[in-house]
Design an enzyme around this catalytic site. Structure first.
Site, PDB file in Angstrom:
ATOM      1  N   THR A 257       2.140   2.272   0.547  1.00 51.46           N
ATOM      2  CA  THR A 257       1.297   2.830  -0.500  1.00 51.46           C
ATOM      3  C   THR A 257       2.143   3.649  -1.468  1.00 51.46           C
ATOM      4  O   THR A 257       3.037   4.388  -1.052  1.00 51.46           O
ATOM      5  CB  THR A 257       0.170   3.707   0.085  1.00 51.46           C
ATOM      6  N   PHE A 259       2.207   6.419  -4.648  1.00 56.19           N
ATOM      7  CA  PHE A 259       1.459   7.553  -5.173  1.00 56.19           C
ATOM      8  C   PHE A 259       2.063   8.000  -6.497  1.00 56.19           C
ATOM      9  O   PHE A 259       3.285   7.970  -6.683  1.00 56.19           O
ATOM     10  CB  PHE A 259       1.499   8.731  -4.195  1.00 56.19           C
TER      11      PHE A 259
END
Length: 360
Positions: A257, A259
């Site tokens: 992921t 960010f």
């Protein structure tokens, strides 16, 4: 002759004292820098400067300390020194134990003032309103794609992106008991439920799946009922006193992921070039044949690489779309500036979301 264990420990203790003295010398110099910045109004936090410090040290690191470990150590040293000037207030999706918290600590270090938010919307609101100086939001997952809400909020927000960070995400099934028996409900953020759906179909087909505002919020709920479980990090499990009933249940072993770190331009302007940078922007084009193809022409003409291209409905009811684009480079580079200028001339709408160093 080989040294004995007590001799080695004595040497380590002596080196620790030297390191302590050197760290405090560094902190004193950082404090002096902070005083100068306070007088001339400069920003306390400069992500490109910290990136360059770590990169320079990694380039001359003789080992055996690994470069990845060196980056973590120096990030914490710089975070502690920064806090002597002023602790940064950083907003992210709470409660404690979320992957967003992990991203915030990975980017800023632990010496921050934590502003826990109930939703991604609240992260944007807190940062735009000034109750936090910076916000950290998920924007992309390697297996499930973009985080739609984050992209939608970036479109109309006054915030801009000044940094990014990413890491491999390991999902665990957490509950009050260390077994998979008698689980009636599994809580998690919708993205986590999607990233673990094959495992859930195989191992817990009878369990209801319920969306939570965050994985850590799901862990908090699971701690209230022995028949409930949550998908979350080990950090969240420790925070709420849960057992790991099953580890690493994500369907993609390389689930990562990304960010974004956002702030108001007056808090921190766009970072200077580091040599490894990214420009993120949102554009829309006139609804005519070949319009999307025309967007790519300036990039090829000026030799600018595009690293991401995502479309989102414009919600105008006219089948129009916004395109989210990441370009490799920095606007201070002539070929990037030329490509951006030509690209903007072709667009019905264009907004630069941010210019920032590429994450580790």
């Amino acid at each position: 002759m080989a040294k004995t264990l007590p001799e080695l420990r004595t040497q380590i203790d002596a080196l620790d004292l030297e390191l302590l003295a050197l760290l405090n010398q560094r902190a004193s110099l950082a404090h002096e820098v902070g005083e100068i910045k306070r007088v001339d109004g400069s920003a306390v936090f400069r992500p490109e400067r910290e990136t360059q410090v770590i990169s320079s040290l990694q380039a001359v690191n003789p080992g055996p300390l690994k470069n990845a470990s060196l980056a973590v150590i120096w990030r914490e040293v710089m975070s502690a020194c920064r806090a002597l000037e002023a602790a940064q207030r950083v907003a992210y999706l709470g409660p404690a134990g979320t992957f967003s918290e992990q991203a915030a600590l990975q980017f800023f270090g632990a010496s921050i003032e934590r502003v826990l938010c109930a939703s991604i919307d609240e992260v944007f609101r807190a940062t735009a309103a000034g109750s936090a100086e910076f916000g950290v939001v998920p924007i992309e997952n390697s297996s499930e794609g973009v985080i739609s809400r984050s992209l939608d909020l970036l479109l109309n927000s006054p915030l801009h992106i000044i940094g990014e960070t990413s890491f491999l995400v390991r999902h665990n099934l957490l509950r009050l008991k260390p077994t998979l028996a008698d689980i009636e409900v599994v809580f998690a953020h919708p993205q986590a439920l999607a990233q673990c759906q094959d495992w859930l179909n195989t191992h817990l087909p009878q369990a209801a799946r319920r969306a939570a505002a965050s994985n850590a919020e799901g862990a908090r709920l699971a701690a209230t009922n022995p028949a409930w479980a949550a998908i979350a990090s080990e950090r969240a499990g420790s925070e709420f006193g849960l057992h790991v009933a099953s580890r690493a249940i994500q369907d993609d072993a390389f689930n990562r992921t990304r960010f974004a770190v956002v702030c108001l331009p007056q808090t921190l302007p766009a970072p200077l070039a580091t040599g490894n940078d990214c420009v993120s922007l949102i554009v829309s084009v006139p609804n005519k044949p070949g319009a999307v193809h025309d967007l790519l022409v300036p990039l090829k003409k000026h030799g600018v690489s595009m690293t991401r291209f995502e479309s989102r409905p414009a919600r105008s009811g006219q089948w129009e779309y916004y395109f989210y684009i990441d370009l490799q480079g920095h606007p201070s580079q002539p070929h990037v500036a030329a490509a951006l200028e030509e690209l903007q001339s072709l667009c019905a709408f264009c907004k630069v979301l941010g210019t920032y160093p590429v994450g580790e």
